[in-house]
Write a protein that holds these residues in place. Structure first.
Motif, PDB file in Angstrom:
ATOM      1  N   LEU A 106      22.189  83.052  70.650  1.00  0.00           N
ATOM      2  CA  LEU A 106      23.250  82.768  71.665  1.00  0.00           C
ATOM      3  C   LEU A 106      24.314  83.668  71.608  1.00  0.00           C
ATOM      4  CD1 LEU A 106      22.889  78.967  72.250  1.00  0.00           C
ATOM      5  CD2 LEU A 106      21.381  80.675  73.392  1.00  0.00           C
ATOM      6  N   GLN A 107      24.856  83.738  70.338  1.00  0.00           N
ATOM      7  CA  GLN A 107      26.150  84.438  69.835  1.00  0.00           C
ATOM      8  C   GLN A 107      26.045  85.072  68.758  1.00  0.00           C
ATOM      9  OE1 GLN A 107      29.880  83.575  71.234  1.00  0.00           O
ATOM     10  NE2 GLN A 107      28.901  83.460  73.019  1.00  0.00           N
ATOM     11  N   PHE A 108      26.556  86.265  68.380  1.00  0.00           N
ATOM     12  CA  PHE A 108      26.448  86.751  67.022  1.00  0.00           C
ATOM     13  C   PHE A 108      27.529  88.028  66.844  1.00  0.00           C
ATOM     14  CE2 PHE A 108      24.613  90.568  64.849  1.00  0.00           C
ATOM     15  CZ  PHE A 108      24.098  89.995  63.844  1.00  0.00           C
ATOM     16  N   ASP A 109      28.057  87.972  65.707  1.00  0.00           N
ATOM     17  CA  ASP A 109      28.698  89.016  65.236  1.00  0.00           C
ATOM     18  C   ASP A 109      28.613  89.434  63.706  1.00  0.00           C
ATOM     19  OD1 ASP A 109      31.093  91.051  64.893  1.00  0.00           O
ATOM     20  OD2 ASP A 109      32.482  89.424  64.843  1.00  0.00           O
ATOM     21  N   ASN A 110      28.461  90.763  63.242  1.00  0.00           N
ATOM     22  CA  ASN A 110      28.166  91.284  62.167  1.00  0.00           C
ATOM     23  C   ASN A 110      29.150  92.195  61.729  1.00  0.00           C
ATOM     24  OD1 ASN A 110      27.154  93.294  63.266  1.00  0.00           O
ATOM     25  ND2 ASN A 110      25.241  93.151  62.527  1.00  0.00           N
ATOM     26  N   MET A 111      30.168  92.329  62.406  1.00  0.00           N
ATOM     27  CA  MET A 111      31.174  93.453  62.057  1.00  0.00           C
ATOM     28  C   MET A 111      30.939  94.838  61.843  1.00  0.00           C
ATOM     29  SD  MET A 111      33.853  91.546  58.895  1.00  0.00           S
ATOM     30  CE  MET A 111      34.658  93.109  58.889  1.00  0.00           C
ATOM     31  N   GLN A 112      29.927  95.074  62.648  1.00  0.00           N
ATOM     32  CA  GLN A 112      29.181  96.593  62.662  1.00  0.00           C
ATOM     33  C   GLN A 112      30.096  97.357  63.543  1.00  0.00           C
ATOM     34  OE1 GLN A 112      26.360  98.123  61.295  1.00  0.00           O
ATOM     35  NE2 GLN A 112      26.823  96.415  59.926  1.00  0.00           N
ATOM     36  N   ASN A 113      30.874  96.869  64.353  1.00  0.00           N
ATOM     37  CA  ASN A 113      31.844  97.797  65.049  1.00  0.00           C
ATOM     38  C   ASN A 113      33.329  97.821  64.326  1.00  0.00           C
ATOM     39  OD1 ASN A 113      32.666  95.084  65.430  1.00  0.00           O
ATOM     40  ND2 ASN A 113      33.195  95.054  67.577  1.00  0.00           N
ATOM     41  N   ARG A 114      33.492  97.306  63.372  1.00  0.00           N
ATOM     42  CA  ARG A 114      34.609  97.259  62.233  1.00  0.00           C
ATOM     43  C   ARG A 114      34.071  97.145  60.821  1.00  0.00           C
ATOM     44  NH1 ARG A 114      33.860  92.645  64.606  1.00  0.00           N
ATOM     45  NH2 ARG A 114      34.428  90.664  63.584  1.00  0.00           N
ATOM     46  N   PRO A 115      33.428  97.781  60.255  1.00  0.00           N
ATOM     47  CA  PRO A 115      32.567  97.854  58.886  1.00  0.00           C
ATOM     48  C   PRO A 115      33.652  97.994  57.774  1.00  0.00           C
ATOM     49  CG  PRO A 115      31.785  99.670  60.090  1.00  0.00           C
ATOM     50  CD  PRO A 115      32.745  99.098  61.073  1.00  0.00           C
ATOM     51  N   ILE A 116      33.246  97.299  56.698  1.00  0.00           N
ATOM     52  CA  ILE A 116      34.034  97.490  55.632  1.00  0.00           C
ATOM     53  C   ILE A 116      33.049  98.649  54.727  1.00  0.00           C
ATOM     54  CG2 ILE A 116      35.011  96.449  53.494  1.00  0.00           C
ATOM     55  CD1 ILE A 116      34.520  93.780  54.907  1.00  0.00           C
TER      56      ILE A 116
END
Length: 291
Positions: free
Chosen positions: A207-217
């Protein structure tokens, strides 16, 4: 916020130095009081509290891994006396510095080191999890006496990833917007690393997801604060979260928090198109003319 992350990086270089408010103003470009409010809202503690905690943690590491006198450690981390250092240290660790040094050294010398390195509640997953390992690190720590570490081993392809993660029932968070945050440090991350969170429905759909792929370390970074913010729909069943490492490298993590935030805090949900309008438009298909 970039200025918060830049300031955290800068503070790491100043942990054993006196830091004046004027220096913070000069570095950030904000008034001290305005930046202090920003810092506390983003990190969850005051700037001075953060610096004090980092100094005490660094002192604890030096107690374990060096023979430096306690008095010299106290002075090197800007405490005015050994007594002041002991009071602050006991408040955090529950022990005076000398006793803490003896206890931790004894613990590290025990034969059953595997028991020390267990990470209760956490498990390792990923595309090829056997090419990654997780462990508890007692030397590289943000706060307290341990951090979690995820690192690659052997040859790892760029598109492979490993993750240290947990899962829990969503029922206490239904209908809320939540902020997951933690501190992360990296070394030689070739592809990317990041904090992530996923919300699944009771039927198993995401339903919801964020893995920081648009602001990676990427690369090698000092301890810094990161967060993801998602809504927990009323039909959610489970929440998953962790830290991911894609490709080769090393990642440390510490001080996870999960708190409810209000609607004014923007969601970082990556499943929603970035340019989605806030309301429907062009409902009557009429041509618009400028006068």
């Amino acid at each position: 916020m970039n200025i918060i992350q830049e300031t955290l990086n800068w503070l790491e270089t100043k942990i054993d130095e006196s830091i004046k408010n004027e220096e913070i103003v000069q570095f950030t470009g904000y008034s001290f009081y305005h930046f202090h409010r920003m810092f506390q809202e983003h990190v969850g503690m005051s700037l001075h509290e953060y610096v004090r905690q980092r100094r005490i943690t660094s002192a604890a590491t030096k107690l374990i891994y060096s023979d430096t006198r306690i008095l010299d450690i106290a002075f090197s981390y800007q405490f005015e006396s050994q007594e002041a250092f002991t009071r602050a240290f006991r408040k955090v660790y529950g022990l005076p510095p000398g006793k803490y040094r003896r206890l931790m050294r004894t613990l590290l010398q025990e034969e059953n080191q595997q028991e020390v390195e267990k990470m209760e509640g956490w498990f390792l997953s990923g595309t090829n999890s056997e090419r990654y390992e997780m462990r508890r690190d007692l030397e590289n720590v943000l706060k307290g006496n341990a951090s979690g570490q995820l690192r690659s081993k052997g040859q790892v392809m760029q598109d492979e990833f490993g993750t240290v993660m947990q899962q829990f029932n969503a029922k206490e968070w239904l209908g809320k917007r939540v902020k997951l945050s933690c501190f992360i440090q990296t070394k030689d991350v070739e592809n990317s690393a990041g904090l992530w969170m996923r919300v699944d429905g009771k039927d198993g759909d995401t339903l919801q997801f964020d893995n920081m792929q648009n602001r990676p370390i990427k690369g090698t970074t000092a301890w810094n604060h990161y967060c993801v913010i998602l809504d927990i729909p009323v039909n959610a069943g489970a929440i998953y979260f962790g830290v991911m490492l894609q490709g080769a490298g090393e990642v440390w993590m510490d001080e996870f928090t999960l708190v409810e935030v209000d609607e004014k805090t923007p969601s970082t949900n990556m499943m929603m198109p970035e340019n989605m309008p806030n309301k429907p438009v062009n409902l009557n298909f009429e041509l618009e003319f400028e006068m």
